[in-house]
Write an enzyme that holds these catalytic residues in place. Structure first.
Site, short mmCIF file in Angstrom:
data_model
loop_
_atom_site.label_atom_id
_atom_site.label_comp_id
_atom_site.label_asym_id
_atom_site.label_seq_id
_atom_site.Cartn_x
_atom_site.Cartn_y
_atom_site.Cartn_z
N PHE A 190 0.74 -1.22 -0.05
CA PHE A 190 0.01 -0.03 -0.01
C PHE A 190 0.67 1.23 0.16
CE2 PHE A 190 -4.40 -1.70 1.48
CZ PHE A 190 -4.64 -2.25 0.27
N ARG A 191 2.13 0.93 -0.08
CA ARG A 191 3.02 2.18 -0.43
C ARG A 191 3.36 3.52 0.62
NH1 ARG A 191 5.36 -0.85 -3.94
NH2 ARG A 191 4.41 -1.25 -5.81
N ASP A 236 -0.72 -9.52 -4.17
CA ASP A 236 0.62 -9.00 -4.65
C ASP A 236 0.34 -7.71 -5.23
OD1 ASP A 236 3.35 -8.37 -4.52
OD2 ASP A 236 3.94 -9.83 -6.02
O1 DOR Z 1 6.30 -7.07 -8.88
C1 DOR Z 1 6.71 -6.85 -7.79
N1 DOR Z 1 6.39 -5.52 -7.18
N2 DOR Z 1 7.12 -7.65 -7.22
C2 DOR Z 1 7.54 -7.70 -5.56
O2 DOR Z 1 8.22 -8.55 -5.32
C3 DOR Z 1 7.50 -6.11 -5.13
C4 DOR Z 1 6.56 -5.34 -5.81
C5 DOR Z 1 6.61 -3.93 -5.39
O3 DOR Z 1 6.66 -3.64 -4.49
O4 DOR Z 1 6.45 -3.07 -6.76
ZN ZN Z 2 7.77 -10.36 -3.83
ZN ZN Z 3 5.05 -8.27 -3.24
#
Ligand code: DOR
Ligand code: ZN
Ligand code: ZN
Length: 410
Positions: A60-61, A278
């Site tokens: 969620f950044r 994810d």
């Molecule tokens: O594609 C991905 N994006 N894989 C990850 O493990 C991290 C994630 C991200 O935080 O952008």
């Molecule tokens: Zn990952």
């Molecule tokens: Zn991830």
């Protein structure tokens, strides 16, 4: 506040029953055939009530990249997707690798309208912090490169972390998976393999699972290995990159049709334990740069994709609930969630299996406003999402009612 959900079919103990759910003080108070009086009544006629989904893998950044997502927008997307609990990953900026940053993230997450928990990050020297971290879902170990700079490669460090008294979640690909399985064999805690995407990786995990089953009766209980996959690996393959370009690039990357088939088999035969999104939003502008970041959003589309697959007889409701509700609650020992049960938290998704709708970028609630599934017509959508007894999503409309951090059983 009391709430009665009536006339629906509710999913309980593997079957559907025509019962009413009476909610009081944020909990499921009674599951009954009676028509109890409540302050508010929801008519769930022609709909099915399932436990709210627990998405054990989201980004969620916050803090650090709120131009991509924040706890409010991310949780709105989750609510729209029937998800009532999310577990947030530590590769934020700064990364969640010490107690002070964990507390800061706790403060930021108060904006969330779905319940939340946190995976704690690991570095070469934060073992004391890992040991002190309270109320976290797992310790996340990055064994391969991705967004952020949390990759670990020192064997002695990995060994220590893997024997900490917490569940270990791993971002790995290919041989990292084998290494992680090897490391957990000397520990007593569990390993959660994030985003397994290929036949080969599944095969590695399967071998360990069989070994596990054999030693189960023994006294020296070894750590168990759990396997997560994601909707993009189930519904897209590397071929989709031709059309979608970087908007279909994530880590690990999309694989072949054959790998996809192995994953679907893994869902049926129990070799996969959870499906998580994810959810990794990046802006369209970032994705269009030459050095684009990896990741795709997924909270709004996971359940509709699975319900659509159910309508196509590719998966059962029982499997969906197991993989997205019951198993995540059990693996991460989340208290009082994952089932429709008296005394449990009133976290519910009311689904409409007959509703047909198209995924549209500009209607999405995630801040990044795009999805690799844009334009897909799906049959089966969440109609309403209830978090702690509050209606946070109601047929397209979001109610900004704050949720809570989850707790874990010892
Ligand atoms: O594609 C991905 N994006 N894989 C990850 O493990 C991290 C994630 C991200 O935080 O952008
Ligand atoms: Zn990952
Ligand atoms: Zn991830």
């Amino acid at each position: 506040m009391s709430l009665l959900i009536k006339n629906g079919k509710i999913y309980q103990n593997g079957a559907l029953a025509r019962k009413n759910i009476f909610i009081k003080n944020h909990k499921i108070d009674k599951i009954t055939s009676q028509d109890l009086k409540a302050e508010k009544t929801i008519d769930a006629k022609n709909k099915i009530v399932i436990p709210g989904l627990i998405d054990s893998h989201v980004h969620f950044r916050e803090p650090g990249a709120t131009h991509k997502e924040d706890f409010l927008t991310g949780s709105m997307a989750a609510a729209a997707g029937g998800i009532t609990t999310v577990l947030d990953m530590p590769n934020t900026n700064p990364a969640t690798t010490n107690l002070q940053r964990l507390e800061e993230k706790r403060r930021l997450a108060k904006k969330s309208i779905v319940n939340y928990g946190f995976h704690f990050g690991s570095t070469n020297d934060n073992m004391p912090e890992i040991e002190k971290a309270k109320n976290v879902a797992s310790v996340k170990v990055y064994m391969d490169f991705t967004t952020g700079d949390l990759k670990l490669d020192k064997l002695d460090v990995l060994k220590k972390i893997f024997t900490s008294n917490k569940t270990i979640s791993v971002h790995g690909e290919n041989e990292n998976i084998l290494e992680a399985i090897e490391l957990i064999q000397h520990a007593h805690n569990h390993l959660y393999l994030c985003h397994v995407s290929s036949k080969e990786e599944l095969h590695y995990a399967k071998r360990h699972k069989i070994k596990n089953a054999r030693t189960k009766s023994g006294t020296n209980s070894v750590g168990r290995v759990f396997v997560e996959t994601c909707p993009h690996y189930l519904f897209l393959t590397a071929k989709d990159i031709n059309k979608l370009g970087s908007f279909a690039e994530m880590k690990p990357g999309l694989k072949t049709k054959q790998d996809q088939k192995a994953l679907w088999q893994g869902l049926y035969n129990g070799r996969i334990d959870t499906i998580a999104t994810d959810h990794a939003p990046h802006t369209k502008e970032e994705k269009m740069q030459e050095n684009y970041p990896y990741g795709v959003p997924g909270c709004e589309t996971m359940l509709p994709l699975l319900l659509n697959a159910m309508n196509e007889k590719k998966i059962t409701l029982k499997k969906i609930v197991q993989l997205c509700c019951e198993n995540p609650a059990e693996i991460f020992r989340i208290k009082n969630k994952g089932r429709i049960k008296e005394g449990y938290d009133a976290d519910l998704a009311i689904i409409d299996l007959n509703l047909e709708k198209e995924v549209k970028n500009d209607e999405l609630l995630t801040k990044c406003k795009w999805s690799p599934f844009d334009g897909w017509k799906l049959k089966g959508w969440p109609a309403m999402t209830i978090v702690n007894g509050n209606i946070v999503f109601d047929n397209g409309k979001v109610n900004n009612i704050k949720a809570k951090e989850v707790a874990y059983d010892e």
